[in-house]
Enzyme design. Sequence first.
Site, PDB file in Angstrom:
ATOM      1  CB  ILE A  34      40.261  35.399  35.485  1.00  0.00           C
ATOM      2  CG1 ILE A  34      40.067  36.831  34.996  1.00  0.00           C
ATOM      3  CG2 ILE A  34      41.192  35.369  36.668  1.00  0.00           C
ATOM      4  CD1 ILE A  34      39.042  36.994  33.934  1.00  0.00           C
TER       5      ILE A  34
ATOM      6  CG  HIS B  29      42.370  38.253  46.182  1.00  0.00           C
ATOM      7  ND1 HIS B  29      41.259  38.876  45.661  1.00  0.00           N
ATOM      8  CD2 HIS B  29      42.580  37.167  45.386  1.00  0.00           C
ATOM      9  CE1 HIS B  29      40.823  38.213  44.603  1.00  0.00           C
ATOM     10  NE2 HIS B  29      41.601  37.152  44.431  1.00  0.00           N
TER      11      HIS B  29
ATOM     12  CE  LYS C  83      35.342  40.420  40.836  1.00  0.00           C
ATOM     13  NZ  LYS C  83      34.959  39.022  40.438  1.00  0.00           N
TER      14      LYS C  83
HETATM   15  N1  LIG Z   1      38.191  40.648  36.361  1.00  0.00           N
HETATM   16  C1  LIG Z   1      37.412  39.717  35.875  1.00  0.00           C
HETATM   17  O1  LIG Z   1      36.813  39.829  34.810  1.00  0.00           O
HETATM   18  C2  LIG Z   1      37.310  38.420  36.617  1.00  0.00           C
HETATM   19  C3  LIG Z   1      36.627  37.364  36.050  1.00  0.00           C
HETATM   20  C4  LIG Z   1      36.619  36.153  36.718  1.00  0.00           C
HETATM   21  C5  LIG Z   1      37.239  36.060  37.949  1.00  0.00           C
HETATM   22  N2  LIG Z   1      37.860  37.125  38.511  1.00  0.00           N
HETATM   23  C6  LIG Z   1      38.529  37.032  39.819  1.00  0.00           C
HETATM   24  O2  LIG Z   1      39.728  36.307  39.613  1.00  0.00           O
HETATM   25  C7  LIG Z   1      39.992  35.442  40.701  1.00  0.00           C
HETATM   26  C8  LIG Z   1      40.161  34.022  40.169  1.00  0.00           C
HETATM   27  O3  LIG Z   1      38.995  33.650  39.472  1.00  0.00           O
HETATM   28  P1  LIG Z   1      38.991  32.387  38.477  1.00  0.00           P
HETATM   29  O4  LIG Z   1      37.594  32.229  38.029  1.00  0.00           O
HETATM   30  O5  LIG Z   1      40.059  32.532  37.472  1.00  0.00           O
HETATM   31  O6  LIG Z   1      39.319  31.246  39.531  1.00  0.00           O
HETATM   32  P2  LIG Z   1      39.872  29.733  39.414  1.00  0.00           P
HETATM   33  O7  LIG Z   1      40.454  29.477  38.079  1.00  0.00           O
HETATM   34  O8  LIG Z   1      38.782  28.857  39.921  1.00  0.00           O
HETATM   35  O9  LIG Z   1      40.960  29.752  40.577  1.00  0.00           O
HETATM   36  C9  LIG Z   1      42.041  30.606  40.568  1.00  0.00           C
HETATM   37  C10 LIG Z   1      43.193  29.973  41.347  1.00  0.00           C
HETATM   38  O10 LIG Z   1      42.882  29.889  42.726  1.00  0.00           O
HETATM   39  C11 LIG Z   1      43.525  28.730  43.263  1.00  0.00           C
HETATM   40  N3  LIG Z   1      42.482  27.854  43.835  1.00  0.00           N
HETATM   41  C12 LIG Z   1      41.338  27.473  43.261  1.00  0.00           C
HETATM   42  N4  LIG Z   1      40.638  26.664  44.100  1.00  0.00           N
HETATM   43  C13 LIG Z   1      41.337  26.591  45.202  1.00  0.00           C
HETATM   44  C14 LIG Z   1      41.137  25.923  46.419  1.00  0.00           C
HETATM   45  N5  LIG Z   1      40.057  25.167  46.641  1.00  0.00           N
HETATM   46  N6  LIG Z   1      42.060  26.060  47.375  1.00  0.00           N
HETATM   47  C15 LIG Z   1      43.157  26.811  47.156  1.00  0.00           C
HETATM   48  N7  LIG Z   1      43.391  27.471  45.995  1.00  0.00           N
HETATM   49  C16 LIG Z   1      42.502  27.342  45.034  1.00  0.00           C
HETATM   50  C17 LIG Z   1      44.174  27.960  42.130  1.00  0.00           C
HETATM   51  O11 LIG Z   1      45.576  28.199  42.149  1.00  0.00           O
HETATM   52  P3  LIG Z   1      46.632  27.076  41.609  1.00  0.00           P
HETATM   53  O12 LIG Z   1      46.537  27.162  40.127  1.00  0.00           O
HETATM   54  O13 LIG Z   1      47.914  27.505  42.187  1.00  0.00           O
HETATM   55  O14 LIG Z   1      46.169  25.768  42.142  1.00  0.00           O
HETATM   56  C18 LIG Z   1      43.500  28.547  40.910  1.00  0.00           C
HETATM   57  O15 LIG Z   1      44.289  28.565  39.782  1.00  0.00           O
HETATM   58  C19 LIG Z   1      38.859  35.634  41.688  1.00  0.00           C
HETATM   59  O16 LIG Z   1      39.251  36.573  42.654  1.00  0.00           O
HETATM   60  C20 LIG Z   1      37.748  36.243  40.840  1.00  0.00           C
HETATM   61  O17 LIG Z   1      36.894  37.119  41.579  1.00  0.00           O
HETATM   62  C21 LIG Z   1      37.914  38.293  37.843  1.00  0.00           C
END
Ligand SMILES: NC(=O)c1ccc[n+]([C@@H]2O[C@H](COP(=O)([O-])OP(=O)(O)OC[C@H]3O[C@@H](n4cnc5c(N)ncnc54)[C@H](OP(=O)(O)O)[C@@H]3O)[C@@H](O)[C@H]2O)c1
Length: 322
Positions: free
Chosen positions: A16, A79, A97
Site C-alpha cells: 500500500i 499497528h 486502518k
Molecule cells: N488505505 C488503503 O487503501 C489500504 C489498502 C490496502 C491495505 N491497507 C492497510 O495497510 C496495511 C498493509 O497492507 P498491505 O496490503 O500493504 O500489506 P503487505 O504489503 O502484505 O504487508 C505490509 C508489511 O507488513 C509486514 N508483514 C507482512 N507479513 C508479515 C508477517 N507474516 N509477519 C510480520 N510482518 C509482516 C511487512 O513488513 P516488512 O516489509 O518490514 O517485512 C510488510 O511490508 C494493512 O493494515 C492494511 O489494512 C490500506
Amino acid sequence: MMGTNLRWGLLGAARIAEQALIPAIRAAGGRIVALGCRDAGRGQQYAQRNEINRVASYLDVVQDAEVDIVYIGLHNAAHLPWALAALAAGKHVLCEKPLTLGASDVDQLIAAQRIHGRLAMEAFMYRFHPAIERLHALVREGAIGQPRLMRGAFGFMLENPDDPRWEAALGGGALYDVGCYPIDLMRQLSGERPEVLSVQASYTDRGVDHAVSALLRFGDVRAHMDCAFSLPFHQRFEVLGGRGILRIDSPFVNKNQETVLWRGDCAERFAPVDAYALMVAHFQRAVRAEEALRYPLDDAREQAEAMDRVLLAMEPSGAAAV
Ligand SMILES: NC(=O)c1ccc[n+]([C@@H]2O[C@H](COP(=O)([O-])OP(=O)(O)OC[C@H]3O[C@@H](n4cnc5c(N)ncnc54)[C@H](OP(=O)(O)O)[C@@H]3O)[C@@H](O)[C@H]2O)c1
C-alpha cells in the site's frame, strides 16, 4: 516546521505504501527520509525502486531524529505496538486502518498521545474524497429527508493463500480489512454508535472470517453491511431517506477513476482525485498546527468500538470455508 518539508519515516516495505502512500506523501510536499524493513536486502530493493535513501530497522526509524512523522503500513496486529513506540519517540503517527484490533488498544494510544503531545490518525483515505464529503453535506442538508436505511458493501477475492490477511494472529479477516469501511461511513453519516441486530460470518478452517453480513441500527437508521474476501471485487454505498436515495458505486477505492454520486437518477460526477494525497496534506497541516485534526483518536476509538460490537456478535453462518 512552518514552511519546511515534513520528514517521513515509513514502517514496512508494504504494497500500500508503494502503490499509494509514497506518491501521496510526495504529492503533498512531504520528504521520505527512511524506510523500516525487517529484511535489509528486500528493503534496499524497495528503497531503490522508490528513491528512498535510508533503510533501517523499525526501531531506528521511529527513533530517527530526522523523522517528524511515522507512517505505519504494517499488517494490522503490528499497528498498536509501533504506533506506541513512535509516539513515545516523539513522532506524529499516520497509521493504516484498522488502527487497532480493539477499543481498549486505542485507549493506550490516547494515553500515550497525552503524555508525548504528538498527533495520531487512522489512515482512512476515502473520507477525504470530495464525493464522500458531498454525500455528508447532502445528508446534512436534508436532500433525502431523514435517513432511514444505509446499505454498504465492500469485498474482493483474496487469492494469495500466504497473505497476512488470512492469519488471525496478524489481525486478518474480511471485517478488519474491508468491513471497516462501510461501518466507518455508516457511523460518520449517522453520528451514532451501532446497535448490532445480527451478524453472520463464514470462516476459513483456520478461523478467519472471509464473508460477513451484518444487520445493524445506528440510532433510527437501519443498516446492512456486507464484506468479503471470497467474492469478486465489489463496492457500493447507499443511503435511503423518506424523500430520496443517494448512492455511490465506488465509494471506498477509486484512485484513478471518475466517481459518481447518484441522487435518484441525477448524477453528480467527480473527476479522479488522489484521496491519499488529500489525507496526507491534511495530516501535515494538522502537524504544523495550521488546522485541527479532523479525525483525532477519539474518533478512532468510536470506530474500534463499533468494530468490537460487530465482532463480538458474529455467528458462524455454516457456509463452506474457502
Ligand atoms: N488505505 C488503503 O487503501 C489500504 C489498502 C490496502 C491495505 N491497507 C492497510 O495497510 C496495511 C498493509 O497492507 P498491505 O496490503 O500493504 O500489506 P503487505 O504489503 O502484505 O504487508 C505490509 C508489511 O507488513 C509486514 N508483514 C507482512 N507479513 C508479515 C508477517 N507474516 N509477519 C510480520 N510482518 C509482516 C511487512 O513488513 P516488512 O516489509 O518490514 O517485512 C510488510 O511490508 C494493512 O493494515 C492494511 O489494512 C490500506
